[in-house]
Design a protein around this motif. Structure first.
Motif, PDB file in Angstrom:
ATOM      1  N   MET A   1       0.850  -1.161   0.000  1.00  9.54           N
ATOM      2  CA  MET A   1       0.000   0.000   0.000  1.00  9.54           C
ATOM      3  C   MET A   1       0.896   1.223   0.000  1.00  9.54           C
ATOM      4  O   MET A   1       1.617   1.466   0.959  1.00  9.54           O
ATOM      5  CB  MET A   1      -0.886  -0.010   1.251  1.00  9.54           C
ATOM      6  N   ASN A   2       0.887   1.953  -1.105  1.00 12.03           N
ATOM      7  CA  ASN A   2       1.693   3.160  -1.202  1.00 12.03           C
ATOM      8  C   ASN A   2       0.876   4.357  -0.737  1.00 12.03           C
ATOM      9  O   ASN A   2      -0.304   4.480  -1.065  1.00 12.03           O
ATOM     10  CB  ASN A   2       2.159   3.377  -2.636  1.00 12.03           C
ATOM     11  N   ILE A   3       1.535   5.222   0.031  1.00  9.65           N
ATOM     12  CA  ILE A   3       0.907   6.458   0.510  1.00  9.65           C
ATOM     13  C   ILE A   3       1.856   7.613   0.239  1.00  9.65           C
ATOM     14  O   ILE A   3       3.054   7.405   0.039  1.00  9.65           O
ATOM     15  CB  ILE A   3       0.549   6.383   2.009  1.00  9.65           C
ATOM     16  N   PRO A   4       1.347   8.847   0.237  1.00 11.46           N
ATOM     17  CA  PRO A   4       2.238  10.004   0.032  1.00 11.46           C
ATOM     18  C   PRO A   4       3.273  10.103   1.151  1.00 11.46           C
ATOM     19  O   PRO A   4       2.988   9.788   2.309  1.00 11.46           O
ATOM     20  CB  PRO A   4       1.287  11.198   0.078  1.00 11.46           C
ATOM     21  N   ASN A   5       4.469  10.561   0.794  1.00 10.35           N
ATOM     22  CA  ASN A   5       5.538  10.657   1.784  1.00 10.35           C
ATOM     23  C   ASN A   5       5.622  12.015   2.463  1.00 10.35           C
ATOM     24  O   ASN A   5       6.446  12.207   3.343  1.00 10.35           O
ATOM     25  CB  ASN A   5       6.894  10.289   1.168  1.00 10.35           C
ATOM     26  N   ASP A   6       4.768  12.962   2.088  1.00 11.31           N
ATOM     27  CA  ASP A   6       4.807  14.253   2.765  1.00 11.31           C
ATOM     28  C   ASP A   6       3.926  14.182   4.014  1.00 11.31           C
ATOM     29  O   ASP A   6       2.937  13.445   4.042  1.00 11.31           O
ATOM     30  CB  ASP A   6       4.366  15.381   1.832  1.00 11.31           C
ATOM     31  N   PRO A   7       4.273  14.922   5.061  1.00  6.04           N
ATOM     32  CA  PRO A   7       3.571  14.786   6.338  1.00  6.04           C
ATOM     33  C   PRO A   7       2.055  15.017   6.280  1.00  6.04           C
ATOM     34  O   PRO A   7       1.292  14.245   6.854  1.00  6.04           O
ATOM     35  CB  PRO A   7       4.240  15.835   7.233  1.00  6.04           C
ATOM     36  N   ALA A   8       1.617  16.033   5.593  1.00  5.06           N
ATOM     37  CA  ALA A   8       0.177  16.324   5.572  1.00  5.06           C
ATOM     38  C   ALA A   8      -0.605  15.231   4.857  1.00  5.06           C
ATOM     39  O   ALA A   8      -1.599  14.726   5.383  1.00  5.06           O
ATOM     40  CB  ALA A   8      -0.079  17.674   4.905  1.00  5.06           C
ATOM     41  N   ASN A   9      -0.169  14.855   3.687  1.00  5.27           N
ATOM     42  CA  ASN A   9      -0.921  13.866   2.914  1.00  5.27           C
ATOM     43  C   ASN A   9      -0.682  12.437   3.382  1.00  5.27           C
ATOM     44  O   ASN A   9      -1.543  11.578   3.232  1.00  5.27           O
ATOM     45  CB  ASN A   9      -0.620  14.017   1.426  1.00  5.27           C
ATOM     46  N   GLY A  10       0.481  12.175   3.972  1.00  4.01           N
ATOM     47  CA  GLY A  10       0.724  10.852   4.538  1.00  4.01           C
ATOM     48  C   GLY A  10      -0.206  10.598   5.714  1.00  4.01           C
ATOM     49  O   GLY A  10      -0.821   9.532   5.825  1.00  4.01           O
ATOM     50  N   GLY A  11      -0.327  11.574   6.592  1.00  5.70           N
ATOM     51  CA  GLY A  11      -1.245  11.453   7.722  1.00  5.70           C
ATOM     52  C   GLY A  11      -2.682  11.344   7.266  1.00  5.70           C
ATOM     53  O   GLY A  11      -3.479  10.576   7.817  1.00  5.70           O
ATOM     54  N   ARG A  12      -3.004  12.102   6.263  1.00  2.00           N
ATOM     55  CA  ARG A  12      -4.346  12.055   5.672  1.00  2.00           C
ATOM     56  C   ARG A  12      -4.640  10.652   5.136  1.00  2.00           C
ATOM     57  O   ARG A  12      -5.722  10.101   5.346  1.00  2.00           O
ATOM     58  CB  ARG A  12      -4.398  13.098   4.558  1.00  2.00           C
ATOM     59  N   ALA A  13      -3.680  10.060   4.452  1.00  2.00           N
ATOM     60  CA  ALA A  13      -3.845   8.707   3.904  1.00  2.00           C
ATOM     61  C   ALA A  13      -4.007   7.682   5.016  1.00  2.00           C
ATOM     62  O   ALA A  13      -4.868   6.798   4.942  1.00  2.00           O
ATOM     63  CB  ALA A  13      -2.647   8.349   3.025  1.00  2.00           C
ATOM     64  N   GLU A  49       6.011   4.707   1.761  1.00  2.79           N
ATOM     65  CA  GLU A  49       5.853   6.145   1.524  1.00  2.79           C
ATOM     66  C   GLU A  49       6.551   6.518   0.216  1.00  2.79           C
ATOM     67  O   GLU A  49       7.720   6.197   0.019  1.00  2.79           O
ATOM     68  CB  GLU A  49       6.425   6.931   2.695  1.00  2.79           C
ATOM     69  N   VAL A  50       5.796   7.196  -0.653  1.00  8.88           N
ATOM     70  CA  VAL A  50       6.263   7.512  -2.001  1.00  8.88           C
ATOM     71  C   VAL A  50       5.935   8.979  -2.297  1.00  8.88           C
ATOM     72  O   VAL A  50       4.943   9.510  -1.811  1.00  8.88           O
ATOM     73  CB  VAL A  50       5.541   6.593  -3.032  1.00  8.88           C
ATOM     74  N   GLU A  51       6.753   9.600  -3.115  1.00  9.12           N
ATOM     75  CA  GLU A  51       6.468  10.968  -3.560  1.00  9.12           C
ATOM     76  C   GLU A  51       5.063  11.005  -4.161  1.00  9.12           C
ATOM     77  O   GLU A  51       4.730  10.219  -5.048  1.00  9.12           O
ATOM     78  CB  GLU A  51       7.508  11.398  -4.597  1.00  9.12           C
ATOM     79  N   ALA A  52       4.230  11.917  -3.672  1.00 12.21           N
ATOM     80  CA  ALA A  52       2.810  11.952  -4.048  1.00 12.21           C
ATOM     81  C   ALA A  52       2.583  12.011  -5.558  1.00 12.21           C
ATOM     82  O   ALA A  52       1.694  11.336  -6.077  1.00 12.21           O
ATOM     83  CB  ALA A  52       2.123  13.132  -3.365  1.00 12.21           C
ATOM     84  N   ALA A  53       3.383  12.786  -6.261  1.00 13.82           N
ATOM     85  CA  ALA A  53       3.186  12.946  -7.708  1.00 13.82           C
ATOM     86  C   ALA A  53       3.439  11.646  -8.475  1.00 13.82           C
ATOM     87  O   ALA A  53       2.928  11.476  -9.581  1.00 13.82           O
ATOM     88  CB  ALA A  53       4.086  14.051  -8.242  1.00 13.82           C
ATOM     89  N   THR A  54       4.195  10.727  -7.889  1.00 18.43           N
ATOM     90  CA  THR A  54       4.505   9.477  -8.586  1.00 18.43           C
ATOM     91  C   THR A  54       3.542   8.337  -8.231  1.00 18.43           C
ATOM     92  O   THR A  54       3.623   7.263  -8.827  1.00 18.43           O
ATOM     93  CB  THR A  54       5.948   9.015  -8.291  1.00 18.43           C
ATOM     94  N   LEU A  55       2.643   8.565  -7.303  1.00 16.72           N
ATOM     95  CA  LEU A  55       1.747   7.493  -6.857  1.00 16.72           C
ATOM     96  C   LEU A  55       0.951   6.842  -7.989  1.00 16.72           C
ATOM     97  O   LEU A  55       0.851   5.611  -8.014  1.00 16.72           O
ATOM     98  CB  LEU A  55       0.818   7.996  -5.757  1.00 16.72           C
ATOM     99  N   PRO A  56       0.385   7.593  -8.934  1.00 19.20           N
ATOM    100  CA  PRO A  56      -0.354   6.904 -10.006  1.00 19.20           C
ATOM    101  C   PRO A  56       0.508   5.906 -10.782  1.00 19.20           C
ATOM    102  O   PRO A  56       0.040   4.841 -11.152  1.00 19.20           O
ATOM    103  CB  PRO A  56      -0.819   8.045 -10.909  1.00 19.20           C
TER     104      PRO A  56
END
Length: 136
Positions: A1-13, A49-56
């Motif tokens: 399960m990949n999630i964004p690696n930035d704090p705001a969006n990682g916590g959100r995920a 945790e992955v860079e959000a822009a690369t998640l797709p």
């Protein structure tokens, strides 16, 4: 399960996953949650945790990813049709335009009126494919 690696969006995920019962987080961490705050993971999800822009692009190799509509739409994903989970309408990440009470400058009144037209509502519904819901 990949999630964004930035704090705001990682916590959100993580909150989204916890809200669906897929994992449990420490009490009170809220949207500041990190992977270290996971206290129960009954499905043994491997959180990466992955860079959000690369998640797709990670969907070719990952079983699932939590992707913000900012990146989902340009990747050709329809957040309503292609999602297993979607944030509720009372998410703290709702977008809004706010005008200070009593600030009645004509340009702000005009902006407010323009944003509440049927045409803008239709644009939002068509352009964002149901991933954004107008509040009017």
């Amino acid at each position: 399960m990949n999630i964004p690696n930035d704090p705001a969006n990682g916590g959100r995920a993580l909150q989204l996953l916890a809200g669906a019962g897929l994992l449990k987080l420490k009490e009170g961490v809220g949207h500041a949650a990190t992977v270290e705050d996971i206290i129960d993971n009954p499905l043994r999800l491997r959180i990466v945790e992955v860079e959000a822009a690369t998640l797709p692009r990670t969907l070719d190799d990952a079983r699932a990813a939590v992707i913000n509509q900012t990146y989902a739409l340009p990747a050709g994903l329809n957040p309503v049709k292609d999602s297993l989970l979607i944030e509720s309408k009372d998410s703290p990440y709702a977008n809004m335009v706010a005008i200070r009470t009593g600030d009645n400058r004509p340009e702000l009144v005009e902006l407010n009126n323009a944003l509440h037209t049927p045409e803008v509502k239709q644009f939002i519904l068509e352009h964002y494919k149901g991933s954004l819901i107008p509040s009017f």
